[in-house]
Enzyme design. Structure first.
Site, PDB file in Angstrom:
ATOM      1  N   TYR A  56       1.173  -1.403   0.429  1.00 16.48           N
ATOM      2  CA  TYR A  56      -0.036   0.095   0.100  1.00 16.48           C
ATOM      3  C   TYR A  56       0.647   1.649  -0.461  1.00 16.48           C
ATOM      4  CZ  TYR A  56      -3.706  -3.563   1.381  1.00 16.48           C
ATOM      5  OH  TYR A  56      -4.716  -4.301   1.147  1.00 16.48           O
ATOM      6  N   HIS A 125       0.110 -11.917   1.080  1.00 18.88           N
ATOM      7  CA  HIS A 125      -0.588 -11.310   0.260  1.00 18.88           C
ATOM      8  C   HIS A 125      -1.780 -11.848  -0.962  1.00 18.88           C
ATOM      9  CE1 HIS A 125      -1.488  -6.672  -0.359  1.00 18.88           C
ATOM     10  NE2 HIS A 125      -2.728  -7.926  -0.147  1.00 18.88           N
ATOM     11  N   PRO A 205     -15.680  -5.190   2.983  1.00 17.81           N
ATOM     12  CA  PRO A 205     -17.300  -5.151   2.994  1.00 17.81           C
ATOM     13  C   PRO A 205     -18.311  -4.504   2.375  1.00 17.81           C
ATOM     14  CG  PRO A 205     -15.666  -4.501   5.079  1.00 17.81           C
ATOM     15  CD  PRO A 205     -14.831  -4.478   4.098  1.00 17.81           C
ATOM     16  N   LEU A 206     -17.618  -3.668   2.581  1.00 19.24           N
ATOM     17  CA  LEU A 206     -18.540  -2.059   1.431  1.00 19.24           C
ATOM     18  C   LEU A 206     -19.040  -2.526  -0.016  1.00 19.24           C
ATOM     19  CD1 LEU A 206     -17.984   0.907   3.968  1.00 19.24           C
ATOM     20  CD2 LEU A 206     -19.228  -1.047   4.111  1.00 19.24           C
ATOM     21  N   ARG A 208     -15.367  -1.891  -1.818  1.00 20.06           N
ATOM     22  CA  ARG A 208     -14.795  -1.299  -2.363  1.00 20.06           C
ATOM     23  C   ARG A 208     -15.508   0.196  -1.994  1.00 20.06           C
ATOM     24  NH1 ARG A 208      -9.523  -3.128  -4.020  1.00 20.06           N
ATOM     25  NH2 ARG A 208     -10.398  -4.985  -4.226  1.00 20.06           N
ATOM     26  N   PHE A 210     -18.765   0.978  -3.001  1.00 20.13           N
ATOM     27  CA  PHE A 210     -20.509   1.056  -4.114  1.00 20.13           C
ATOM     28  C   PHE A 210     -21.880   0.690  -3.165  1.00 20.13           C
ATOM     29  CE2 PHE A 210     -22.748  -1.595  -7.146  1.00 20.13           C
ATOM     30  CZ  PHE A 210     -23.133  -0.583  -8.406  1.00 20.13           C
TER      31      PHE A 210
HETATM   32  N1  LIG Z   1      -5.963  -8.731   1.228  1.00 19.16           N
HETATM   33  C1  LIG Z   1      -6.411  -7.515  -0.329  1.00 19.16           C
HETATM   34  O1  LIG Z   1      -5.961  -8.607  -1.272  1.00 19.16           O
HETATM   35  C2  LIG Z   1      -7.046  -6.659   0.401  1.00 19.16           C
HETATM   36  C3  LIG Z   1      -7.750  -6.470  -0.777  1.00 19.16           C
HETATM   37  C4  LIG Z   1      -8.216  -4.912  -1.250  1.00 19.16           C
HETATM   38  C5  LIG Z   1      -8.697  -4.473   0.423  1.00 19.16           C
HETATM   39  N2  LIG Z   1      -8.260  -5.120   1.683  1.00 19.16           N
HETATM   40  C6  LIG Z   1      -8.398  -4.579   2.709  1.00 19.16           C
HETATM   41  O2  LIG Z   1      -9.143  -4.534   2.855  1.00 19.16           O
HETATM   42  C7  LIG Z   1      -9.586  -3.143   3.687  1.00 19.16           C
HETATM   43  C8  LIG Z   1     -11.102  -2.770   3.205  1.00 19.16           C
HETATM   44  O3  LIG Z   1     -11.439  -2.545   2.002  1.00 19.16           O
HETATM   45  P1  LIG Z   1     -11.666  -1.620   0.693  1.00 19.16           P
HETATM   46  O4  LIG Z   1     -10.997  -0.677   1.632  1.00 19.16           O
HETATM   47  O5  LIG Z   1     -11.021  -2.285  -0.493  1.00 19.16           O
HETATM   48  O6  LIG Z   1     -13.238  -1.394   0.355  1.00 19.16           O
HETATM   49  P2  LIG Z   1     -14.317  -1.067   1.579  1.00 19.16           P
HETATM   50  O7  LIG Z   1     -13.931  -1.523   3.251  1.00 19.16           O
HETATM   51  O8  LIG Z   1     -15.383  -1.998   1.211  1.00 19.16           O
HETATM   52  O9  LIG Z   1     -15.019   0.547   0.736  1.00 19.16           O
HETATM   53  C9  LIG Z   1     -13.877   1.156   1.799  1.00 19.16           C
HETATM   54  C10 LIG Z   1     -14.858   1.923   0.512  1.00 19.16           C
HETATM   55  O10 LIG Z   1     -16.081   2.610   1.276  1.00 19.16           O
HETATM   56  C11 LIG Z   1     -15.685   4.150   1.666  1.00 19.16           C
HETATM   57  N3  LIG Z   1     -16.451   4.351   3.027  1.00 19.16           N
HETATM   58  C12 LIG Z   1     -16.324   3.714   3.850  1.00 19.16           C
HETATM   59  N4  LIG Z   1     -17.395   3.659   4.548  1.00 19.16           N
HETATM   60  C13 LIG Z   1     -18.713   4.308   4.437  1.00 19.16           C
HETATM   61  C14 LIG Z   1     -19.905   4.579   4.584  1.00 19.16           C
HETATM   62  N5  LIG Z   1     -20.221   4.397   6.023  1.00 19.16           N
HETATM   63  N6  LIG Z   1     -20.294   4.986   3.562  1.00 19.16           N
HETATM   64  C15 LIG Z   1     -19.976   5.538   2.677  1.00 19.16           C
HETATM   65  N7  LIG Z   1     -18.814   4.949   2.291  1.00 19.16           N
HETATM   66  C16 LIG Z   1     -17.900   4.450   3.366  1.00 19.16           C
HETATM   67  C17 LIG Z   1     -13.981   4.901   1.444  1.00 19.16           C
HETATM   68  O11 LIG Z   1     -14.102   6.174   1.590  1.00 19.16           O
HETATM   69  P3  LIG Z   1     -14.066   7.374   2.615  1.00 19.16           P
HETATM   70  O12 LIG Z   1     -12.490   7.252   3.231  1.00 19.16           O
HETATM   71  O13 LIG Z   1     -14.397   8.661   1.706  1.00 19.16           O
HETATM   72  O14 LIG Z   1     -14.910   6.771   3.757  1.00 19.16           O
HETATM   73  C18 LIG Z   1     -13.928   4.044   0.396  1.00 19.16           C
HETATM   74  O15 LIG Z   1     -13.739   4.655  -0.666  1.00 19.16           O
HETATM   75  C19 LIG Z   1      -8.718  -2.001   2.972  1.00 19.16           C
HETATM   76  O16 LIG Z   1      -8.506  -1.145   3.689  1.00 19.16           O
HETATM   77  C20 LIG Z   1      -7.075  -2.833   2.754  1.00 19.16           C
HETATM   78  O17 LIG Z   1      -6.824  -2.963   3.923  1.00 19.16           O
HETATM   79  C21 LIG Z   1      -6.985  -5.924   1.433  1.00 19.16           C
END
Ligand SMILES: NC(=O)c1ccc[n+]([C@@H]2O[C@H](COP(=O)([O-])OP(=O)(O)OC[C@H]3O[C@@H](n4cnc5c(N)ncnc54)[C@H](OP(=O)(O)O)[C@@H]3O)[C@@H](O)[C@H]2O)c1
Length: 332
Positions: A56, A125, A205-206, A208, A210
């Site tokens: 990252y 990873h 879980p969100l 990304r 969407f």
């Molecule tokens: N192991 C892997 O290959 C892998 C891949 C992807 C991600 N990850 C890990 O998983 C974590 C979470 O996944 P992710 O960040 O990809 O996706 P996510 O948690 O599904 O969604 C994150 C997105 O949602 C927005 N968000 C969060 N809370 C919100 C709310 N209550 N209302 C509206 N928008 C909201 C965030 O924007 P704002 O910042 O503007 O709130 C961000 O753009 C990452 O940070 C990372 O540590 C791991």
């Protein structure tokens, strides 16, 4: 507030972690000061699982966390998770490495950037298919014996790979994408996670972002945002996928909560549905969203509501990544 156990031998943790990736990488728009304030607020709220990776940035997300955790008693209050395996060559090509020498070198570099002497949860990873998984996990196990790592995790692995890894050393957590939008791990990975006594850490879980309804097409996101490359968030797929989220909005209105909170409650409900610890790690760079997400820990969906959400994943069009190489689907 109940806690969840991070695998049979792991620590008790708050039932929701914090994904830190977006503070430094892949998604546009993070602001440094608000990201740091979000980390601070997470600690205040009892969130203790902080998720990062050396890729990252690369490296800047670990550096951000390292600087944050260096102050006061913060490090002791966090279960710190990071990952190795993905790096970029000098000409920008993505490389996956899992050989023993690389694992050790990557861990030393992460420890330095995180300004700590031990990583609580160290994940592979991505799987380097050129190397037997026993070699990669063997090197990770050595880090445990040396006291540099406390628990081992794997991300984007198949059920077969998980069993082979668990034969070398106990695996505390498997990190995979899991949301009411993305459920392909349920066929074989989730049962295997339960069999080996690990926890399932649900990334994105969100969906990304969407699933929150904050944006309906990645084409509206700033240039350089990785989601503009993800097939399910662009073009006709985005419109079709936004349309299938109607039940999510209806349930949110009935509870007087947000779609994001319902999406997180669905992931949390998997703990009971599957009989294993399931820990969502929503990513946010903003305090108000962190507070909204943490409040979802207390939201319980009825069986009828869960049934209404059930068809969504089967209706999603478009892949998770522009290139599925390196994901578990590629090898399953
Ligand atoms: N192991 C892997 O290959 C892998 C891949 C992807 C991600 N990850 C890990 O998983 C974590 C979470 O996944 P992710 O960040 O990809 O996706 P996510 O948690 O599904 O969604 C994150 C997105 O949602 C927005 N968000 C969060 N809370 C919100 C709310 N209550 N209302 C509206 N928008 C909201 C965030 O924007 P704002 O910042 O503007 O709130 C961000 O753009 C990452 O940070 C990372 O540590 C791991």
């Amino acid at each position: 507030m109940s806690t969840l156990k991070l695998g049979e031998h792991g620590p008790e943790i708050f039932p929701q972690g914090l994904g830190c990736m977006g503070m430094s990488a892949f998604y546009a728009g993070a602001e440094h000061d608000e990201s740091v304030a979000t980390l601070e607020r997470a600690l205040d709220l009892g969130v203790d699982l902080f998720d990062t990776s050396d890729v990252y940035g690369p490296h800047t997300n670990e550096e951000l966390l390292g600087a944050f955790l260096a102050e006061g008693d913060r490090r002791a209050r966090v279960t710190l998770a990071t990952k190795f395996a993905i790096s970029y060559t000098a000409d920008g090509a993505r490389e996956i490495r899992g050989d023993a020498a690389y694992v050790k070198q990557a861990a030393e570099a992460s420890l330095r950037r995180l300004r700590t002497d031990v990583i609580d949860l160290y994940y592979m990873h991505r799987r380097d298919v050129r190397v037997p998984i026993e070699e990669t996990v063997g090197a990770m196990a050595e880090l445990v014996r040396e006291g540099k790592v406390r628990h081992l995790g794997l991300s984007e692995v198949t059920a077969k790979e998980l069993h082979a890894a668990a034969a070398v050393h106990p695996i505390a957590a498997v990190q995979s994408e899991w949301s009411l939008f993305t459920r392909d791990i349920e066929e074989s990975v989730v049962p295997a996670v339960r069999e080996v006594g690990a926890a399932l850490v649900a990334y994105s879980p969100l969906g990304r972002g969407f699933l929150t309804g904050a944006w309906a097409s990645a084409e509206t996101l700033p240039k350089g945002d990785f989601r503009r490359l993800q097939p399910r968030f662009t073009g006709d797929n985005a419109a079709a996928n936004a349309a299938i989220l109607a039940p999510l909005r209806t349930i949110a209105e009935a509870h007087g909560v947000t779609p994001a909170q319902v999406a997180l409650a669905w992931v949390q409900s998997r703990t009971r549905a599957w009989g294993l610890s399931v820990v969502p790690i929503p990513g946010t760079t903003k305090r108000h969203r962190l507070e909204e997400n943490v409040a979802a820990v207390d939201l319980v969906l009825t069986d009828a509501e869960l049934a209404a959400l059930e068809p969504i994943a089967g209706q999603v069009t478009g892949g998770r990544y522009p290139d599925m190489a390196g994901t578990f689907n590629d090898r399953d």
